[in-house]
Design an enzyme around this catalytic site. Structure first.
Site, mmCIF file in Angstrom:
data_model
loop_
_atom_site.group_PDB
_atom_site.id
_atom_site.type_symbol
_atom_site.label_atom_id
_atom_site.label_comp_id
_atom_site.label_asym_id
_atom_site.label_seq_id
_atom_site.Cartn_x
_atom_site.Cartn_y
_atom_site.Cartn_z
ATOM 1 N N TYR A 138 0.801 -1.228 0.000
ATOM 2 C CA TYR A 138 0.000 0.000 0.000
ATOM 3 C C TYR A 138 0.835 1.281 0.000
ATOM 4 O O TYR A 138 0.275 2.374 -0.101
ATOM 5 C CB TYR A 138 -0.977 -0.003 1.173
ATOM 6 C CG TYR A 138 -2.227 -0.797 0.872
ATOM 7 C CD1 TYR A 138 -3.078 -0.411 -0.163
ATOM 8 C CD2 TYR A 138 -2.543 -1.946 1.595
ATOM 9 C CE1 TYR A 138 -4.218 -1.144 -0.458
ATOM 10 C CE2 TYR A 138 -3.683 -2.686 1.301
ATOM 11 C CZ TYR A 138 -4.512 -2.276 0.273
ATOM 12 O OH TYR A 138 -5.634 -3.002 -0.032
ATOM 13 N N ASP A 277 -9.056 -32.987 3.713
ATOM 14 C CA ASP A 277 -9.993 -33.652 2.811
ATOM 15 C C ASP A 277 -9.278 -34.754 2.041
ATOM 16 O O ASP A 277 -8.079 -34.664 1.763
ATOM 17 C CB ASP A 277 -10.580 -32.654 1.809
ATOM 18 C CG ASP A 277 -11.578 -31.691 2.435
ATOM 19 O OD1 ASP A 277 -12.141 -32.033 3.503
ATOM 20 O OD2 ASP A 277 -11.802 -30.607 1.863
#
Length: 396
Positions: A138, A277
């Site tokens: 930024y 998973d």
């Protein structure tokens, strides 16, 4: 709902305790070699001197009417990676490099961005202040374009200087969470108690700065997804299976989450398990925690925990538990490519049980999320699956 009767507490943790003894015995037999290359935690004066040497090289090139260039290690080639069972994936000492030339249309912009960030790092180190990667982005978001550009350049600089990101005085915002039997003190003196409740504690942004870590945990459970982590919190898993520690990186782990897992292992040497998973993406995330990644191989000694074991969800569990077909998901072409890629990686040769599980997935052409276990009962994961796995040694 309470757990099914499992006998006295000591017998529940008996297999876990034996597993820990085997891990400690392996460490005593050889353990992990001290870092011989890659990044390290360097002093401020060393970092400043390294940057000054780079700038001096640029000035020398200009004085000779030569276009200055940065020489960057190639972090995206498997040719530059070697595998050691005790460390994981690490960059070879004499790896191929690439030139970031100031006079090349393809790389001139990147050269200027590297130079700009080097200047910012120099000021941070010199003033003993810190900034996040987001802060750096930024300062000139239009110039950098996106956060990924900044992240990659910082990693390139860390690799080029052979120092850790922390030595550059650059921090990253943590996305991971931790809960369970753990207390520590942060760098600013804040006392943190992660005792499991309805909410978890954010992983600190300065892992090297935390001290006085205390735990009675019998194991650490790394949970792939935030949703599963929150469900286990809601089911009061940490208290029911106390003492333990739970961590999630909310998918692919950030640097701080990996550093924390490594710090817990180095400090306590308690068994570390993964719950992911039963799909190629989950397996890859587990491999990152255990063996590291190609892009961060130069920091392997600070990030990897080869002692990690795969607790679940195993592809073989799907058939064993009679998970219905409508709870399974067909592998996509992308999944199959990812699975093939993992099977070709060097660490698979020393993990025959992992290979077998991946071959089961490849043959079935199906994958499953942890949530597939809810067909048995809504709390099957925390009430039956995980306790039985931990009690009877159902990990590989």
């Amino acid at each position: 709902m309470a757990f099914a009767p499992m006998g006295p507490e000591a017998s529940f943790f008996d297999v876990l305790d034996r597993h820990r003894e085997s891990l400690l015995a392996a460490l005593r037999r050889g353990g992990r070699e001290p870092p011989t290359g890659g990044s390290r935690l360097a002093s401020s004066s060393e970092v400043l001197a390294s940057i000054e040497n780079i700038i001096q090289d640029i000035i020398t090139s200009l004085a000779r009417n030569e276009a200055p260039a940065f020489t960057i290690d190639n972090r995206s080639s498997w040719e530059n990676i070697k595998f050691e069972d005790s460390v994981g994936l690490q960059m070879v000492s004499h790896c191929t490099t690439r030139k970031i030339k100031s006079d090349s249309p393809k790389s001139a912009q990147k050269f200027s961005l590297i130079l700009k960030i080097l200047s910012m790092i120099y000021k941070l180190v010199q003033s003993n202040t810190y900034a996040t990667k987001r802060d750096i982005y930024y300062t000139d978001s239009q110039l950098f374009g996106n956060q990924t550009v900044v992240d990659n350049i910082i990693n390139d600089i860390s690799c080029m200087l052979k120092v850790s990101r922390r030595s550059l005085h650059i921090l990253s915002t943590s996305k991971g969470l931790i809960a369970g039997n753990l207390r520590y003190i942060e760098e600013d003196g804040t006392k943190v108690n992660c005792t499991c409740g309805a909410t978890a504690v954010a992983v600190p942004s300065n892992i090297q700065g935390i001290r006085n870590l205390v735990t009675d945990a019998k194991f650490v459970l790394i949970v792939e997804k935030d949703a599963t982590f929150q469900r286990l919190l809601d089911d009061n898993f940490c208290n029911k299976l106390s003492p333990c520690i739970m961590i999630t990186g909310k998918g692919v782990p950030d640097l701080n989450t990996r550093l924390l897992v490594k710090k817990l292992w180095d400090t306590f040497h308690v068994p570390v398990f993964t719950l992911v998973d039963a799909d190629p993406h989950g397996i890859e995330i587990m491999c990152i925690y255990k063996y590291g990644s190609m892009s961060m191989s130069f920091e392997a000694h600070h990030l990897t925990v080869p002692a990690i074991r795969w607790l679940g969800l195993l592809p073989s569990d799907l058939k064993r538990l009679n998970v219905p077909k409508d709870s399974l998901i067909p592998l996509t072409k992308r999944d199959q490519m990812k699975l093939d890629s993992i099977l070709r990686r060097p660490y698979v040769t020393c993990q025959p049980f992992w290979r077998k599980e991946m071959e089961i997935m490849a043959d079935s052409k199906m994958k499953a999320e942890i949530q597939a276990l809810t067909f048995l009962s809504s709390d099957y994961l925390s009430r039956v699956y995980l306790p039985n796995k931990l009690k009877f040694g159902g990990w590989i």
